[in-house]
Scaffold this motif. Sequence first.
Motif, short mmCIF file in Angstrom:
data_model
loop_
_atom_site.label_atom_id
_atom_site.label_comp_id
_atom_site.label_asym_id
_atom_site.label_seq_id
_atom_site.Cartn_x
_atom_site.Cartn_y
_atom_site.Cartn_z
N ASN A 232 -14.37 58.39 75.92
CA ASN A 232 -13.02 58.20 75.44
C ASN A 232 -13.14 57.09 74.28
N GLU A 233 -12.02 57.26 73.53
CA GLU A 233 -11.80 56.28 72.35
C GLU A 233 -12.33 54.72 72.79
N LYS A 234 -11.57 54.45 74.06
CA LYS A 234 -11.85 53.19 74.25
C LYS A 234 -13.10 52.74 74.59
N GLU A 235 -13.81 53.48 75.47
CA GLU A 235 -15.09 53.29 75.71
C GLU A 235 -16.25 53.21 74.47
N GLY A 246 -11.61 53.82 61.64
CA GLY A 246 -10.90 55.25 62.13
C GLY A 246 -11.67 56.00 63.01
N LEU A 247 -11.25 57.10 63.62
CA LEU A 247 -11.85 57.95 64.46
C LEU A 247 -12.89 58.55 64.07
N GLU A 248 -13.02 59.11 62.75
CA GLU A 248 -14.09 59.91 62.04
C GLU A 248 -15.37 58.75 61.99
N SER A 249 -14.92 57.58 61.45
CA SER A 249 -16.11 56.58 61.17
C SER A 249 -16.66 56.24 62.58
N LEU A 250 -15.84 56.07 63.60
CA LEU A 250 -16.24 55.52 64.84
C LEU A 250 -17.00 56.48 65.53
N SER A 251 -16.63 58.05 65.49
CA SER A 251 -17.68 58.84 66.09
C SER A 251 -18.71 58.91 65.37
N ASN A 253 -20.43 56.61 63.80
CA ASN A 253 -21.26 55.58 64.04
C ASN A 253 -21.85 55.47 65.58
N LEU A 254 -21.16 56.22 66.42
CA LEU A 254 -21.64 56.53 67.80
C LEU A 254 -22.56 57.47 67.77
N ILE A 255 -22.55 58.41 67.16
CA ILE A 255 -23.69 59.52 67.03
C ILE A 255 -24.86 58.89 66.70
N SER A 256 -24.51 58.06 65.28
CA SER A 256 -25.82 57.43 64.82
C SER A 256 -26.56 56.35 65.71
N GLU A 257 -25.64 55.69 66.57
CA GLU A 257 -26.28 54.72 67.51
C GLU A 257 -27.03 55.32 68.54
N GLU A 261 -26.59 64.84 69.73
CA GLU A 261 -26.53 65.71 68.87
C GLU A 261 -25.13 66.38 68.57
N MET A 262 -24.30 66.11 69.65
CA MET A 262 -22.83 66.37 69.75
C MET A 262 -21.95 65.35 70.20
N LEU A 263 -20.80 65.45 69.90
CA LEU A 263 -19.99 64.21 70.56
C LEU A 263 -18.59 64.94 70.88
N ILE A 264 -18.03 64.61 72.14
CA ILE A 264 -16.53 64.82 72.38
C ILE A 264 -15.93 63.43 72.65
N MET A 265 -14.86 63.25 71.48
CA MET A 265 -14.30 61.84 71.74
C MET A 265 -12.65 62.37 72.35
N LYS A 266 -12.51 61.78 73.39
CA LYS A 266 -11.50 61.88 74.21
C LYS A 266 -10.27 61.02 73.89
N LEU A 267 -9.08 61.47 73.80
CA LEU A 267 -7.90 60.78 73.17
C LEU A 267 -6.85 60.86 74.19
N GLY A 268 -6.93 61.06 75.44
CA GLY A 268 -5.97 60.98 76.53
C GLY A 268 -4.97 62.11 76.09
N ALA A 269 -3.53 61.60 76.06
CA ALA A 269 -2.58 62.72 75.93
C ALA A 269 -2.44 63.29 74.50
N GLN A 270 -3.52 63.05 73.59
CA GLN A 270 -3.71 63.42 72.14
C GLN A 270 -4.76 64.52 72.28
N GLY A 271 -5.42 64.73 73.30
CA GLY A 271 -6.48 65.66 73.40
C GLY A 271 -7.79 65.15 73.16
N PHE A 272 -8.70 65.85 72.38
CA PHE A 272 -9.83 65.35 72.04
C PHE A 272 -10.22 65.98 70.56
#
Length: 354
Positions: A232-235, A246-251, A253-257, A261-272
């Motif tokens: 999720n975003e907090k993790e 922002g969410l795009e850059s965060l994701s 960066n996480l993929i790079s780190e 290959e793929m990522l699901i970024m969970k956003l709670g009540a906003q979906g993913f």
Amino acid sequence: LENSESYLQKNNKIKFKIACKKQNINKKELINFIDSWSKTKLLVIGDSILDQYAGCEALGMSAEAPVLVVRELQKKDFIGGASIVASHIKSLGAECEFLSVIGRDAEGQIIKKELSDKGILCEFIEDDSRPTTFKKRYIVENQKLFRVSRLNDHFLNKTIEEKFIEKLEKLAPNVNGIVVSDFVYGVITPKIIMKVVELSNKYNFKIFADTQCSSQIGLITKFKNFTLLCPNEKEARIALQDKESGLESLSKNLISETGSEMLIMKLGAQGFVAFDPNFEGISSQSFPALSSNPVDVSGAGDSLLAIMATALSTDRKFMTAAALGCCMSAIAVENMGNKPIYASQLKEFIADLF
């Protein structure tokens, strides 16, 4: 605060259909994808948890101290943690094996029987130094008051860890993928993660991981070179020490780190948001939360991990899998407690949605 539940529900359905249209996904493709999973076989590893829900009646405030007094009326057990992920996979129509560590106690036996009754091949290692993780939630009129946990979260000792890796090596050659469901209670050690990656390279299968850090301390970045991560975003922000991007850059960066290959970024009540950097079309897609008033959100992540692993081990239709994950999560949060979701339920939900 500003809109009715029916308005939010209708609006989220529209957003979901728009997302599917952008990715050229239709009802027939979703249904056919579900029917293709029967020959897929997955191995789930991670923490076994027994969840108990106690339904209570509120009696009022204590005269002795400022605490709420409740009377327990009934209780029900649900399997949780990695064990419910395995149960979801089996219920969706794929074959599943399960490897975990439990205590020498009644709670561990309940989990073992539940999974065995579903036809899941289970390999359990009993550890005398820890109880099976047990969580009891007290509920009044569908509102959770508090949770009491009984657990020991130290890493596996060397002997238990070696037994775990030995069983992992025995099961790995016959599966299409390994799912790591890590609740940070000590079962998934650094050595086990390294072995999962090694076996994936050796036998050329996909590997999936999620870590649950709501009341524990864990890092999603410890999973390197996996097929899919589902934080999720907090993790993600904690792992990268990044609260500004922002969410795009965060994701990205996480993929790079992590090398995922793929990522699901969970956003709670906003979906993913689903990210696939190697996809030829639109590489990131937002999917809404289709349930605007969930009953119990605790099992949403488990169901999402289960269906993404099942789908991607069958075929690399990432965005189609993500659309199914959106539907699966919506079904999961409509139930109190973790219950396995069947392929027939998912098909019925999709039919109603379209």
